[in-house]
Design a protein around this motif. Structure first.
Motif, short mmCIF file in Angstrom:
data_model
loop_
_atom_site.label_atom_id
_atom_site.label_comp_id
_atom_site.label_asym_id
_atom_site.label_seq_id
_atom_site.Cartn_x
_atom_site.Cartn_y
_atom_site.Cartn_z
N THR A 266 -8.54 -2.15 -5.76
CA THR A 266 -9.75 -2.17 -4.95
C THR A 266 -9.59 -1.34 -3.68
O THR A 266 -10.50 -0.61 -3.27
CB THR A 266 -10.14 -3.61 -4.59
OG1 THR A 266 -10.14 -4.41 -5.76
CG2 THR A 266 -11.51 -3.66 -3.96
N ALA A 267 -8.41 -1.43 -3.05
CA ALA A 267 -8.16 -0.66 -1.84
C ALA A 267 -8.22 0.83 -2.12
O ALA A 267 -8.77 1.62 -1.33
CB ALA A 267 -6.81 -1.03 -1.24
N PHE A 268 -7.69 1.25 -3.27
CA PHE A 268 -7.79 2.65 -3.64
C PHE A 268 -9.25 3.03 -3.91
O PHE A 268 -9.70 4.11 -3.56
CB PHE A 268 -6.94 2.94 -4.88
CG PHE A 268 -5.55 3.41 -4.56
CD1 PHE A 268 -5.17 4.72 -4.79
CD2 PHE A 268 -4.61 2.53 -4.03
CE1 PHE A 268 -3.90 5.15 -4.48
CE2 PHE A 268 -3.34 2.96 -3.73
CZ PHE A 268 -2.97 4.27 -3.96
N ILE B 42 0.83 -1.20 0.00
CA ILE B 42 0.00 0.00 0.00
C ILE B 42 0.87 1.25 0.00
O ILE B 42 0.59 2.23 -0.71
CB ILE B 42 -0.95 0.00 1.21
CG1 ILE B 42 -1.90 -1.20 1.15
CG2 ILE B 42 -1.73 1.30 1.28
CD1 ILE B 42 -2.81 -1.20 -0.06
N THR B 43 1.93 1.25 0.79
CA THR B 43 2.80 2.42 0.87
C THR B 43 3.45 2.72 -0.48
O THR B 43 3.47 3.86 -0.94
CB THR B 43 3.88 2.20 1.93
OG1 THR B 43 3.27 2.06 3.22
CG2 THR B 43 4.84 3.38 1.98
N ILE B 44 4.00 1.70 -1.12
CA ILE B 44 4.65 1.90 -2.43
C ILE B 44 3.62 2.36 -3.45
O ILE B 44 3.90 3.23 -4.29
CB ILE B 44 5.34 0.60 -2.88
CG1 ILE B 44 6.48 0.25 -1.92
CG2 ILE B 44 5.88 0.73 -4.30
CD1 ILE B 44 7.10 -1.11 -2.17
N ALA B 45 2.41 1.83 -3.37
CA ALA B 45 1.35 2.22 -4.31
C ALA B 45 0.97 3.69 -4.12
O ALA B 45 0.72 4.40 -5.10
CB ALA B 45 0.13 1.33 -4.15
N THR B 46 0.91 4.15 -2.88
CA THR B 46 0.57 5.56 -2.65
C THR B 46 1.67 6.48 -3.16
O THR B 46 1.39 7.60 -3.60
CB THR B 46 0.32 5.84 -1.16
OG1 THR B 46 1.46 5.46 -0.39
CG2 THR B 46 -0.90 5.10 -0.66
N PHE B 47 2.91 6.03 -3.12
CA PHE B 47 4.00 6.84 -3.65
C PHE B 47 3.86 7.01 -5.16
O PHE B 47 3.93 8.13 -5.69
CB PHE B 47 5.35 6.21 -3.32
CG PHE B 47 6.51 6.85 -4.04
CD1 PHE B 47 6.94 8.12 -3.70
CD2 PHE B 47 7.17 6.18 -5.05
CE1 PHE B 47 7.99 8.72 -4.38
CE2 PHE B 47 8.23 6.77 -5.73
CZ PHE B 47 8.65 8.04 -5.39
N ARG C 90 1.22 9.36 -6.26
CA ARG C 90 1.45 10.76 -5.87
C ARG C 90 0.62 11.16 -4.66
O ARG C 90 0.12 12.28 -4.56
CB ARG C 90 1.18 11.70 -7.05
CG ARG C 90 2.12 11.52 -8.21
CD ARG C 90 1.75 12.41 -9.37
NE ARG C 90 1.93 13.82 -9.03
CZ ARG C 90 1.65 14.82 -9.87
NH1 ARG C 90 1.18 14.55 -11.07
NH2 ARG C 90 1.82 16.06 -9.50
N LEU C 91 0.49 10.24 -3.73
CA LEU C 91 -0.19 10.54 -2.47
C LEU C 91 0.77 10.50 -1.29
O LEU C 91 0.37 10.79 -0.16
CB LEU C 91 -1.33 9.55 -2.21
CG LEU C 91 -2.49 9.55 -3.20
CD1 LEU C 91 -3.52 8.50 -2.81
CD2 LEU C 91 -3.15 10.92 -3.28
N ALA C 92 2.04 10.14 -1.52
CA ALA C 92 3.03 10.06 -0.45
C ALA C 92 4.40 10.44 -1.01
O ALA C 92 4.69 10.18 -2.17
CB ALA C 92 3.08 8.65 0.16
N THR C 93 5.22 11.04 -0.17
CA THR C 93 6.57 11.41 -0.58
C THR C 93 7.51 10.22 -0.48
O THR C 93 7.22 9.22 0.19
CB THR C 93 7.11 12.55 0.30
OG1 THR C 93 7.15 12.10 1.67
CG2 THR C 93 6.22 13.79 0.20
N LEU C 94 8.67 10.35 -1.13
CA LEU C 94 9.67 9.29 -1.06
C LEU C 94 10.18 9.06 0.36
O LEU C 94 10.30 7.91 0.78
CB LEU C 94 10.84 9.62 -2.01
CG LEU C 94 11.97 8.58 -2.05
CD1 LEU C 94 11.44 7.24 -2.54
CD2 LEU C 94 13.11 9.07 -2.93
N PRO C 95 10.50 10.11 1.13
CA PRO C 95 10.92 9.86 2.52
C PRO C 95 9.88 9.10 3.33
O PRO C 95 10.22 8.19 4.10
CB PRO C 95 11.14 11.27 3.09
CG PRO C 95 11.52 12.08 1.90
CD PRO C 95 10.66 11.54 0.79
N ARG C 96 8.60 9.45 3.18
CA ARG C 96 7.56 8.72 3.91
C ARG C 96 7.53 7.26 3.46
O ARG C 96 7.40 6.34 4.28
CB ARG C 96 6.19 9.36 3.71
CG ARG C 96 5.09 8.74 4.58
CD ARG C 96 3.72 9.31 4.27
NE ARG C 96 3.61 10.71 4.58
CZ ARG C 96 3.25 11.19 5.78
NH1 ARG C 96 2.98 10.34 6.76
NH2 ARG C 96 3.15 12.50 5.98
#
Length: 328
Positions: free
Chosen positions: A227-229, A154-159, A162-168
């Motif tokens: 689906t999660a998105f 999920i984290t990699i998908a949000t990156f 464009r919903l999360a930054t690379l540091p996050r």
């Protein structure tokens, strides 16, 4: 003004991104984020407006994301670019956000999920039931701080969306993996042996090849992300599901994927769904040669989903009309 048409990445900034600091102030973009509708409740219970905005929250991103065109939000957006969706490439890749203590606190909470999610469970049916019951509870418990990814997929998908930054993304994946590692070591200590298996993380390599496993993992990971998105991260659903139903539907999605893939192939114990979980399971027992599948398949699925998300965006990225040249 510098043109953005030559940026090759899916992170290409829109004109609205570039004009962020030149737009006039607007009225507040959204009402204050709130879980309670009753006036009396808000007088007694602590206000949640101190929660750090983050557009990539599961189930609650619609309530806690900001409008990047509102100049009143410039200071918080400089500190946390992913407080609003569609992060410009420069901000998404900036490493200075590693210096934000709030980001490290959120990443620490992300270690909790894989710690409780790793276990030597009976595959398919029991694993699916557990996901329906446990995952929404973990999302509700950790969501106010970290956004409740609890999963590198999920984290990699949000990156890539464009919903999360690379540091996050880096910190979340690191702490999620740490949580999975702790869980694997706890399993070894509980069973007093390294000879145990975690369904979804092991397969019979004499019956299922790495290529077969990759195909199943990639397909199921993409289905899980998509689906999660759709039910928990896509802002188009803010008035349909919102922060309450989103986590429950994400749990149902994971449970369905776990149950279905448990019967997909003889010798295949079901899809991983969480690379950190499988990493921890193998730290506690033995590493398998096909463990790369548990990481590469979600990464590829996240990239493909990011492309789809970019081509069919959930937000209407309005363009600033060109200035009038005085001609009729």
């Amino acid at each position: 003004m510098v043109s953005t048409s030559r940026l090759p990445s899916m992170f290409q900034s829109s004109r609205a991104d570039i004009l962020l600091f030149s737009l006039p102030c607007k009225s507040p973009m959204l009402p204050h984020a709130k879980f309670w509708k009753s006036e009396s409740d808000r007088k007694v219970l602590p206000a949640p407006t101190t929660i750090v905005p983050f557009a990539g929250r599961i189930g609650a991103n619609q309530e806690f994301s900001l409008d990047k065109t509102n100049c009143a939000q410039v200071e918080i957006l400089q500190k946390f670019p992913d407080a609003a969706p569609w992060i410009p490439l420069r901000d998404a890749l900036s490493l200075q956000h590693f210096l934000q203590p709030e980001l490290w606190k959120a990443a620490t909470i992300e270690a909790v999920g894989p710690t409780f999610a790793t276990g030597a469970l009976v595959p398919s049916l029991l694993g699916g039931v557990t996901a329906i019951l446990v995952l929404p509870l973990l999302i509700f418990a950790t969501g106010p701080v970290s956004g409740a990814h609890l999963n590198p997929t999920i984290t990699i998908a949000t990156f890539f969306a464009r919903l999360a930054t690379l540091p996050r993304c880096i910190l979340y994946v690191a702490f999620q993996t740490l949580g999975g590692t702790i869980a694997g070591l706890l399993l070894r200590a509980s069973f007093d042996t390294r000879s145990f298996t975690v369904p979804g993380c092991y397969m019979d390599s004499t019956k299922v090849s790495s290529g077969n496993a990759f195909a199943i993992e990639f397909t199921t990971d993409f289905a899980l992300i998509f689906t999660a998105f759709g039910v928990g991260l896509d802002p188009r659903q803010r008035s349909v599901f919102g922060p309450a139903l989103g986590p429950i539907f994400v749990g149902i999605t994971l449970a369905t994927c776990t149950f279905v893939t448990g019967f997909s192939r003889v010798g295949y114990t079901g899809f991983s769904g969480n690379p950190a979980r499988c990493f921890g399971a193998m730290v506690g027992s033995h590493f398998a040669s096909y463990h790369w599948v548990h990481w590469v398949a979600p990464l590829c699925a996240s990239i493909v989903h990011g492309i789809v998300y970019y081509l069919v965006p959930p937000y209407s990225r309005g363009r600033t009309p060109p200035a009038s040249d005085g001609s009729s």
